[in-house]
Structures are given as C-alpha cells and as structure tokens.
Motif scaffolding. Structure first.
Motif, PDB file in Angstrom:
ATOM      1  N   MET A 339      -0.738 -18.265-119.571  1.00 14.28           N
ATOM      2  CA  MET A 339      -0.203 -19.533-120.070  1.00 14.28           C
ATOM      3  C   MET A 339       1.109 -19.377-120.855  1.00 14.28           C
ATOM      4  O   MET A 339       1.961 -20.228-120.819  1.00 14.28           O
ATOM      5  N   ALA A 435      -8.696 -19.678-113.899  1.00 17.20           N
ATOM      6  CA  ALA A 435      -8.167 -20.928-114.471  1.00 17.20           C
ATOM      7  C   ALA A 435      -6.743 -21.181-113.999  1.00 17.20           C
ATOM      8  O   ALA A 435      -6.377 -22.305-113.662  1.00 17.20           O
ATOM      9  N   SER A 436      -5.937 -20.137-113.938  1.00 16.35           N
ATOM     10  CA  SER A 436      -4.528 -20.367-113.626  1.00 16.35           C
ATOM     11  C   SER A 436      -4.282 -20.587-112.136  1.00 16.35           C
ATOM     12  O   SER A 436      -3.468 -21.414-111.758  1.00 16.35           O
ATOM     13  N   LYS A 442      -9.310 -13.328-107.760  1.00 16.66           N
ATOM     14  CA  LYS A 442      -8.966 -12.708-109.046  1.00 16.66           C
ATOM     15  C   LYS A 442     -10.271 -12.537-109.820  1.00 16.66           C
ATOM     16  O   LYS A 442     -10.752 -13.446-110.476  1.00 16.66           O
ATOM     17  N   TYR A 444     -12.981 -10.745-112.492  1.00 18.81           N
ATOM     18  CA  TYR A 444     -13.066 -10.085-113.798  1.00 18.81           C
ATOM     19  C   TYR A 444     -14.414  -9.400-114.033  1.00 18.81           C
ATOM     20  O   TYR A 444     -14.554  -8.585-114.922  1.00 18.81           O
TER      21      TYR A 444
END
Ligand code: BGP
Length: 481
Positions: A339, A435-436, A442, A444
């Motif tokens: 962000m 989120a992005s 992606k 984790y």
C-alpha cells in the motif's frame, strides 16, 4: 535469550480474504465483494454491480466460513497460541445500519471463538479489516459521513457484548493509516472510487475536495475507534485494545540532509498521524502541516478532542513486510509495496511481487515505536507472498522458512534491546486471497489450499514444510528457529 513466557505465537487472516460464503446465512454485500481478481501486472477492478463473467475472489475465498473447524484444528496442531481474525461487519449488520443484528452471523463467530478457546488459542479480533458494508457506501459514501460512526459503534458494541467472555484482545481498524492514501478510499474508507481501477500504489493526493473528504473520513474512523474503546471498557474492563498500523519504515536513501528530512517526514506521517491519535489521544504535532500540504481541511465536532483523549488503546500493533527509502532525487526508481511505497533500496532483495525483504528493518521499527510510546507491541502481520508448488501433497517452502526465521530473529533482537513485544501472528497462516492483487497465486500460508487464480481446485488443505518448522518454533518458544 528467549521469548518471554506466554508469548503469543500464531497467525492472522481477514474474513473477506478467506471466508467466502458471501451470501450465506444472511450476509450482506461489502465493498470487498465488489473487487475483481487481478494479478501483479493487471490491477483489480471495483465494479458498482456484480457483473456477469467477472471473478470476485471474496465470494468463495477459501471457504473458511464452512471449513473453519478443520482450519483452526490445523492451527492448533501447530501449537498456535493466538489466532488473529476479523469479524465481517456485513454478517452482523448486513446493510451496515440494520435495526437488529443477524442472529446467524453472531452464532457463527460464537462457534469460532468457542473452538479457539477449547483448543487453547486466544482470539485477537479485528473489527474492521478492509470490508465495509456496501449499503453504507451507496447511502452515505462510507466513512465520509458522520452517521457511519454511529453504525460502526452499534456494530462493535454488539460484538463486544456478545463475545465479552470469549474475546479479550481487539483491534478496531486494520491498517488504519492506509486511509491516508487514495488506495484506502474504497478498501478502508468505503468511499466510491473515482475509477474502476484499483490502484494499490495510489499515493495520488487528488483535489482539495478529495483530500478533505478522505481526511475527514479518516478522522471519523479515529473517533469511531475511540468511542468503541470507551464503550468496550464499560462492557468488560479486562478488554485490551490495539491500534493496527501498516508499518512503514523509510531510510534516507543517502546521507544528503534533504533525504534524511524526507525519511523522517514519511515516518512521522505514515505511522504516527494515526498512531499518535490512537496511542496518546492527540493528533501528531505535524498533522496540521500535513493537512496544509494536502490542501485539506477536516470537518470535526468540538467534542471529538475529548473522545479521542478518552478512547486511547492499550497496545500498538502493526503489519510489517518491507522497508523503503526516501529521497529528494526524482530520478530514483520507486519500488512496489504494501500500500505504501518509496524508493528502492539497492542493498535489499525483493519478493516475486517486488516487495523488498528487510528483516533488520523489523527490529528498527519495533524499537522506533516502542521508544515513542513504551506500551506493549504486537506484530500482527508479517510473511512472504510467494509462488508455491504442491508436490506429493506438500510444498517445500524453504524460502518462506528463511524469510520468517530472519524476521523472528530480528524481533528477538528488539526484545533483547528492551522492547516489550507480546505477539507474532504471521500473515496468511493458511493460503488466502491477496488483498492487493486478488490472487490465490500469491501464497503466504503454512497450509496450502488447492485453489488457483481462476477459482478452480478441490479446496483441500495440505501442510507445507513451513508448517512443521513453525510447530517446532512454537514448541520451543522460539529457541529453535
Ligand atoms: C496487508 C493487509 C492484509 C494482507 C497483507 C498482504 O496490507 O492487512 O489484508 O493482505 O497486507 O498483502 P497482499 O495480500 O496484498 O499480499
């Protein structure tokens, strides 16, 4: 040296990124349900209506809503002491301003917290994590309108009453400082975006009208956070509240004095514009200068100052993925980031998504914050988003283990230095939607979820190598890394 006894090892998720079940049991639409899937090079879109043929990853997530029991049992198998998760506001008040809470939504989270307690896991609950009732977006354009404060406080009061014997630790807003930027307008503030394209790196300031709306909306969130804390202390004096800041640490790119000033200014605004209000009850001494820079004015009420002063939190929590550099040299390249971004650091490597990896920065950041407030600290997000390959029912993710090990060592270093760190909840402990970018690719997690970017897969769960590694870390309270 080891971690203090009772240290909260665990993991973190957010409901809109994992629950799915977007229309189940009376859930209403949230802004998150209007974001399409993107990739690292193709931005997500925000659509006003749900469009045919588009992929909205929050709609199914990883179906954690229905599989929470399996997932939380896997967390318990790793020995989690804490599970950071969020309650989805639209499961409790589907439109944001309904007369009565939705009983099925309340029942769901009661089951989740009860299970956590049975398994010896302390819940850490985010009340608002990037999901805002779309009903209030359409009605009042989100946090820009003061009436949203009342709706939020009604929601938080409901959940605090409901779970007063099950939950002790609360975070009011996830990464509240993201509301400082254009990227937070819809994600965090529930305001209608000016464009369909979700520009996650948008640090564009916009016109005075836009920045005034944004900064007023953020002020409203800060007031709502303080009112929640004030109400919460009446409901259960044992509650503990935290702020949650997107941790941003900027190094001067060079020892050029203007770079040093620029780094200081970024650190001050990005972290402490919100941090100071929530930790001390007062706006940062440089807030006015920042507002002037933006050409923004905040619409406040006279009673707000006292509310902010009364509703301060007990601990500082934050996410940490990367650091950045600050420079006055316009020729330098910008990096990608969580962000918030800055100039690329030539000494650091980057993840596949361009986020610069800097474990030592975590030690620096913790100490930087601790010396300012001297209140307990929780690291509630940290992790590596990477491409994983499932081979024979597992993932050999040594790269993730290396990333986490170095960050945990850095956190240990900060504790050795004298900072009071109480928790580490690794981000995305189970693979979930980014989120992005809105991707599944992606990843984790310590736990692999069989689902791809197009939404295909069995949703089966698999333990990665990092699962066993983290289990041992917890067993030895961080002695064995
Ligand atoms: C933080 C958010 C999380 C999470 C994380 C990783 O900003 O609080 O919701 O998603 O970053 O980011 P991403 O999912 O974009 O990789």
């Amino acid at each position: 040296m080891s971690f203090p006894k009772g240290f909260f090892w665990g993991g973190a998720t957010a409901s809109n990124q994992c629950e799915g079940a977007w229309q189940q049991d009376g859930k209403g639409e949230s802004c998150a349900d209007h974001f399409t899937a993107g990739t690292v090079s193709q931005p997500r879109l925000f659509t006003e209506t749900i469009e045919e043929g588009m992929n909205y990853p929050s709609h199914d997530g990883i179906d954690h809503y229905n599989r929470y029991e399996e997932d939380i049992r896997l967390f318990a198998e790793m020995g989690f002491k804490m599970y950071r998760m969020s309650i989805n506001w639209t499961r409790i008040y589907p439109n944001g301003d309904d007369e009565k809470p939705n009983a099925k939504g309340l029942e769901h989270y009661r089951k989740v917290f009860t299970l956590c307690r049975q398994l010896g896991i302390e819940p850490l609950v985010t009340m608002s994590h990037y999901e805002f009732p779309y009903g209030l977006t359409k009605k009042w354009n989100g946090w820009q309108d003061r009436r949203t404060i009342d709706c939020f406080v009604r929601y938080t009061t409901t959940i605090m009453n409901e779970y007063k014997d099950l939950v002790k630790y609360w975070l009011t807003f996830n990464e509240i400082n993201v509301s400082l930027f254009g990227s937070g307008d819809t994600l965090s503030l529930g305001m209608k975006p000016e464009s369909r394209i979700f520009d996650v790196m948008s640090t564009q300031k916009g016109s005075a009208k836009v920045t005034s709306a944004r900064m007023t909306a953020l002020h409203n969130q800060l007031v709502a956070s303080a009112l929640t804390v004030i109400e919460g202390r009446k409901i259960n004096p044992n509650f503990r509240f935290g702020c949650m800041i997107a941790g941003a640490i900027a190094y001067p790119y060079a020892c050029r004095p203007s770079d040093v000033y620029s780094a200081w200014w970024k650190n001050e605004v990005y972290n402490f514009y919100c941090g100071d209000v929530q930790m001390t009850g007062r706006y940062n001494p440089y807030a006015d200068k920042y507002l002037k820079e933006l050409n923004a004015t905040i619409t406040k009420r006279p009673e707000d100052d006292e509310i902010l002063l009364k509703g301060t939190v007990d601990f500082y929590s934050f996410s940490y993925y990367m650091s950045m550099c600050a420079s006055t040299d316009p020729e330098l390249t910008k990096g990608a980031g969580n962000m918030i971004n800055g100039v690329r650091n030539p000494y650091l490597k980057s993840s596949d998504w361009g986020w610069q990896i800097d474990p030592e920065g975590l030690r620096y950041y913790i100490n930087y914050v601790y010396s300012r407030y001297q209140k307990p600290i929780m690291v509630v997000e940290n992790g590596l988003g990477a491409v994983d390959e499932l081979v024979d029912g597992t993932v050999h993710d040594q790269y993730r283990i290396d990333y986490l090990r170095e960050h945990i060592k850095a956190m240990e270093g900060a504790i050795e230095d004298g900072s009071d760190v109480r928790a580490y909840t690794m981000w995305g402990c189970i693979d979930l939607v980014s989120a992005s970018t809105g991707e599944m690719k992606k990843r984790y997690g310590f736990i692999y979820v069989d689902k791809d970017n197009e939404g295909k897969g069995t949703l089966n769960r698999y333990r990665k190598d990092s699962f066993w590694w983290y289990k041992r870390v917890i067993e030895t309270n961080g002695e064995e890394l």
